[in-house]
Design a protein around this motif. Structure first.
Motif, PDB file in Angstrom:
ATOM      1  N   THR A 111      -6.560  13.015  -7.065  1.00 50.39           N
ATOM      2  CA  THR A 111      -7.240  11.939  -6.343  1.00 50.39           C
ATOM      3  C   THR A 111      -6.407  11.339  -5.214  1.00 50.39           C
ATOM      4  O   THR A 111      -6.952  11.065  -4.127  1.00 50.39           O
ATOM      5  N   PRO A 112      -5.085  11.124  -5.382  1.00 49.92           N
ATOM      6  CA  PRO A 112      -4.305  10.583  -4.264  1.00 49.92           C
ATOM      7  C   PRO A 112      -4.332  11.447  -3.004  1.00 49.92           C
ATOM      8  O   PRO A 112      -4.132  10.938  -1.896  1.00 49.92           O
ATOM      9  N   ASP A 142       2.036   4.904   0.857  1.00 51.23           N
ATOM     10  CA  ASP A 142       1.894   5.914   1.914  1.00 51.23           C
ATOM     11  C   ASP A 142       1.820   7.272   1.227  1.00 51.23           C
ATOM     12  O   ASP A 142       2.845   7.862   0.877  1.00 51.23           O
ATOM     13  N   TRP A 143       0.619   7.781   1.021  1.00 51.41           N
ATOM     14  CA  TRP A 143       0.456   9.011   0.255  1.00 51.41           C
ATOM     15  C   TRP A 143       0.956  10.231   1.016  1.00 51.41           C
ATOM     16  O   TRP A 143       1.386  11.215   0.402  1.00 51.41           O
ATOM     17  N   ASN A 144       0.938  10.196   2.343  1.00 53.44           N
ATOM     18  CA  ASN A 144       1.540  11.304   3.092  1.00 53.44           C
ATOM     19  C   ASN A 144       3.022  11.420   2.774  1.00 53.44           C
ATOM     20  O   ASN A 144       3.549  12.510   2.562  1.00 53.44           O
ATOM     21  N   GLU A 182     -14.102  13.388  -3.734  1.00 49.92           N
ATOM     22  CA  GLU A 182     -13.704  12.648  -4.929  1.00 49.92           C
ATOM     23  C   GLU A 182     -14.168  13.371  -6.195  1.00 49.92           C
ATOM     24  O   GLU A 182     -13.436  13.458  -7.187  1.00 49.92           O
ATOM     25  N   MET A 227       0.842  -1.199   0.000  1.00 51.00           N
ATOM     26  CA  MET A 227       0.000   0.000   0.000  1.00 51.00           C
ATOM     27  C   MET A 227       0.878   1.251   0.000  1.00 51.00           C
ATOM     28  O   MET A 227       1.877   1.319   0.717  1.00 51.00           O
ATOM     29  N   ASN A 236      -5.602  16.424   3.464  1.00 52.70           N
ATOM     30  CA  ASN A 236      -6.981  16.639   3.026  1.00 52.70           C
ATOM     31  C   ASN A 236      -7.891  17.096   4.166  1.00 52.70           C
ATOM     32  O   ASN A 236      -9.001  17.576   3.913  1.00 52.70           O
ATOM     33  N   LEU A 279      -6.769  12.563  -1.526  1.00 52.60           N
ATOM     34  CA  LEU A 279      -7.865  12.129  -0.660  1.00 52.60           C
ATOM     35  C   LEU A 279      -7.374  11.205   0.442  1.00 52.60           C
ATOM     36  O   LEU A 279      -8.014  11.079   1.488  1.00 52.60           O
ATOM     37  N   GLN A 280      -6.214  10.565   0.207  1.00 56.47           N
ATOM     38  CA  GLN A 280      -5.666   9.601   1.163  1.00 56.47           C
ATOM     39  C   GLN A 280      -4.601  10.216   2.064  1.00 56.47           C
ATOM     40  O   GLN A 280      -3.863   9.491   2.732  1.00 56.47           O
ATOM     41  N   THR A 281      -4.507  11.547   2.092  1.00 58.23           N
ATOM     42  CA  THR A 281      -3.498  12.210   2.914  1.00 58.23           C
ATOM     43  C   THR A 281      -4.139  12.950   4.084  1.00 58.23           C
ATOM     44  O   THR A 281      -5.302  13.354   4.019  1.00 58.23           O
ATOM     45  N   THR A 282      -3.372  13.163   5.125  1.00 59.61           N
ATOM     46  CA  THR A 282      -3.856  13.983   6.236  1.00 59.61           C
ATOM     47  C   THR A 282      -4.005  15.442   5.812  1.00 59.61           C
ATOM     48  O   THR A 282      -4.771  16.188   6.429  1.00 59.61           O
TER      49      THR A 282
END
Length: 269
Positions: free
Chosen positions: A175-176, A3-5, A190, A1, A183, A178-181
């Protein structure tokens, strides 16, 4: 997976990032202090109703050959125009005028609203100038100038004046995020991420675009640069893609301050 952060953490991978930002502020102030007494700097010109919808305009000696609009970064929630004045120096030396706007920041403004602010800034500059326009932006600013190069964003008469748009280290696929803090601040949905991602949109016809990134940047920024260039080239855009050797996310814009810098040369070519 993924880590987008971590993927978007530019500062964490450039230990001198804070020192670089502090140096930007000092260099920017020096240029303003030099140009203001000469009558070649106009500060805090209003282009909209929001208190942050103001810009600085720096004039060359003589009649401008064209105008560069530079849009700053900061992940849509940090900094303002005062950090970047020195980046006008390279183009000023070649007879180009430079406009640098601030804009409303998240969370008070959504990214879609920030896009509208930059649209208003570009229209304001176009209304007050003649000749070619070049748009450049760094990081989140790279996203914002890419949005200006999307079909239907700017009026046709302004689009026809765009000699080149070059997003520098831009975020073109939202879009990525959305998976970060991050956001928590940006508050992207979305739907908005899709609507604001240049890679999901059509380029304005006839506008040359240079997607520029430092070769030493985070892999995500290399991916985003490649994705944007490939998507838009596939849709018939006049696209150039540059991976500048030896440059990271913070050093890559420095050459705009130099008359012979590669970014400056990209503006005036």
């Amino acid at each position: 997976m993924i880590d987008w952060n971590d993927a978007f953490d530019n500062s964490g991978y450039v230990p001198e990032a804070e020192a670089i930002r502090a140096d930007w502020v000092q260099q920017a102030a020096r240029l303003r202090d030099e140009l203001l007494p000469q009558g070649r700097a106009q500060i805090d010109l209003t282009y909209g109703a929001d208190p942050r919808e103001v810009m600085d305009i720096f004039a060359p000696v003589g009649t401008p050959k064209g105008t560069l609009v530079f849009v700053h970064g900061g992940y849509w929630h940090m900094m303002d125009k005062s950090y970047w004045s020195h980046l006008a120096a390279g183009c000023l030396a070649h007879g180009w005028q430079v406009a640098i706007p601030s804009y409303p920041l998240a969370p008070q403004a959504r990214i879609s609203e920030i896009t509208q602010s930059i649209t208003a800034a570009v229209r304001n500059v176009a209304d007050q100038t003649k000749g070619p326009l070049v748009l450049a932006g760094h990081s989140a600013g790279g996203h914002l100038v890419a949005r200006m190069a999307c079909k239907g964003v700017l009026p046709d008469d302004i689009t026809q004046r765009l000699a080149r748009v070059f997003p520098i280290s831009g975020v073109h696929h939202l879009t990525p995020l959305l998976q970060t803090t991050m956001n928590d601040t940006l508050q992207l949905t979305e739907t908005e991420a899709l609507r604001e991602s240049p890679v999901e949109l059509d380029p304005a016809p006839g506008v040359p675009v240079t997607f520029w990134v430092g070769a030493d940047e985070r892999p995500e920024f290399l991916r985003q640069n490649r994705m944007a260039a490939e998507r838009w080239a596939g849709k018939g855009a006049d696209v150039r893609s540059v991976y500048e050797a030896g440059q990271d996310h913070f050093t890559v814009i420095g050459s705009l301050a130099k008359p012979d810098g590669p970014l400056t040369q990209e503006v005036i070519r």
